[in-house]
Write a protein that holds these residues in place. Structure first.
Motif, PDB file in Angstrom:
ATOM      1  N   UNK A  13      -4.841 149.339  -0.264  1.00  0.00           N
ATOM      2  CA  UNK A  13      -4.367 147.964  -0.274  1.00  0.00           C
ATOM      3  C   UNK A  13      -2.863 147.907  -0.510  1.00  0.00           C
ATOM      4  N   UNK A  14      -2.364 148.775  -1.362  1.00  0.00           N
ATOM      5  CA  UNK A  14      -0.928 148.816  -1.635  1.00  0.00           C
ATOM      6  C   UNK A  14      -0.156 149.285  -0.402  1.00  0.00           C
ATOM      7  N   UNK A  15      -0.707 150.236   0.326  1.00  0.00           N
ATOM      8  CA  UNK A  15      -0.054 150.723   1.539  1.00  0.00           C
ATOM      9  C   UNK A  15      -0.032 149.658   2.621  1.00  0.00           C
ATOM     10  N   UNK A  16      -1.027 148.808   2.658  1.00  0.00           N
ATOM     11  CA  UNK A  16      -1.079 147.754   3.660  1.00  0.00           C
ATOM     12  C   UNK A  16       0.057 146.761   3.455  1.00  0.00           C
ATOM     13  N   UNK A  17       0.480 146.571   2.211  1.00  0.00           N
ATOM     14  CA  UNK A  17       1.549 145.636   1.909  1.00  0.00           C
ATOM     15  C   UNK A  17       2.911 146.172   2.315  1.00  0.00           C
ATOM     16  N   UNK A  18       3.090 147.485   2.242  1.00  0.00           N
ATOM     17  CA  UNK A  18       4.402 148.065   2.486  1.00  0.00           C
ATOM     18  C   UNK A  18       4.763 147.990   3.969  1.00  0.00           C
ATOM     19  N   UNK A  19       6.046 148.095   4.248  1.00  0.00           N
ATOM     20  CA  UNK A  19       6.516 148.019   5.623  1.00  0.00           C
ATOM     21  C   UNK A  19       6.747 149.389   6.240  1.00  0.00           C
ATOM     22  N   UNK A  20       6.479 150.447   5.475  1.00  0.00           N
ATOM     23  CA  UNK A  20       6.618 151.795   5.999  1.00  0.00           C
ATOM     24  C   UNK A  20       5.622 152.706   5.309  1.00  0.00           C
ATOM     25  N   UNK A  21       5.434 153.896   5.891  1.00  0.00           N
ATOM     26  CA  UNK A  21       4.528 154.863   5.293  1.00  0.00           C
ATOM     27  C   UNK A  21       5.054 156.258   5.574  1.00  0.00           C
ATOM     28  N   UNK A  22       4.611 157.216   4.796  1.00  0.00           N
ATOM     29  CA  UNK A  22       5.074 158.595   4.913  1.00  0.00           C
ATOM     30  C   UNK A  22       4.020 159.459   5.582  1.00  0.00           C
ATOM     31  N   UNK A  41       4.980 173.100   1.272  1.00  0.00           N
ATOM     32  CA  UNK A  41       5.572 174.083   2.189  1.00  0.00           C
ATOM     33  C   UNK A  41       6.876 173.531   2.760  1.00  0.00           C
ATOM     34  N   UNK A  42       7.875 173.430   1.911  1.00  0.00           N
ATOM     35  CA  UNK A  42       9.132 172.787   2.287  1.00  0.00           C
ATOM     36  C   UNK A  42       9.916 173.544   3.347  1.00  0.00           C
ATOM     37  N   UNK A  43       9.733 174.849   3.448  1.00  0.00           N
ATOM     38  CA  UNK A  43      10.512 175.608   4.419  1.00  0.00           C
ATOM     39  C   UNK A  43      10.037 175.394   5.855  1.00  0.00           C
ATOM     40  N   UNK A  44       8.781 175.001   6.036  1.00  0.00           N
ATOM     41  CA  UNK A  44       8.249 174.846   7.391  1.00  0.00           C
ATOM     42  C   UNK A  44       7.748 173.440   7.698  1.00  0.00           C
ATOM     43  N   UNK A  45       7.831 172.522   6.743  1.00  0.00           N
ATOM     44  CA  UNK A  45       7.333 171.168   6.953  1.00  0.00           C
ATOM     45  C   UNK A  45       8.353 170.142   6.479  1.00  0.00           C
ATOM     46  N   UNK A  46       8.243 168.929   7.031  1.00  0.00           N
ATOM     47  CA  UNK A  46       9.092 167.820   6.606  1.00  0.00           C
ATOM     48  C   UNK A  46       8.217 166.607   6.338  1.00  0.00           C
ATOM     49  N   UNK A  47       8.697 165.717   5.477  1.00  0.00           N
ATOM     50  CA  UNK A  47       8.027 164.452   5.215  1.00  0.00           C
ATOM     51  C   UNK A  47       8.875 163.365   5.857  1.00  0.00           C
ATOM     52  N   UNK A  48       8.277 162.592   6.744  1.00  0.00           N
ATOM     53  CA  UNK A  48       8.996 161.537   7.445  1.00  0.00           C
ATOM     54  C   UNK A  48       8.497 160.175   6.999  1.00  0.00           C
ATOM     55  N   UNK A  49       9.391 159.200   6.999  1.00  0.00           N
ATOM     56  CA  UNK A  49       9.030 157.820   6.709  1.00  0.00           C
ATOM     57  C   UNK A  49       9.020 157.065   8.036  1.00  0.00           C
ATOM     58  N   UNK A  50       7.911 156.437   8.349  1.00  0.00           N
ATOM     59  CA  UNK A  50       7.752 155.703   9.596  1.00  0.00           C
ATOM     60  C   UNK A  50       7.628 154.219   9.284  1.00  0.00           C
ATOM     61  N   UNK A  51       8.397 153.390   9.986  1.00  0.00           N
ATOM     62  CA  UNK A  51       8.336 151.943   9.800  1.00  0.00           C
ATOM     63  C   UNK A  51       7.177 151.374  10.600  1.00  0.00           C
TER      64      UNK A  51
END
Length: 53
Positions: A13-22, A41-51
């Protein structure tokens, strides 16, 4: 009576309110992964924020 909401339901429910997600993504292949795996696994992966549109 109804049961109290679970932790996952309140997080959803909290994620539904937000305007972006990771999302996690493999830097090698470009495939989506979990955020937990990407932070471990920071050397081979990234975390992206999508609007949301």
């Amino acid at each position: 009576m109804s049961a109290p909401p679970t932790l996952n339901a309140t997080m959803k429910a909290e994620q539904m309110k937000s305007k972006s997600f990771k999302v996690g993504r493999s830097a090698k292949t470009g495939r989506f992964t979990t955020v937990k795996k990407a932070t471990q696994r920071k050397s081979t992966h990234v975390v992206e924020t999508i609007k949301k549109k």
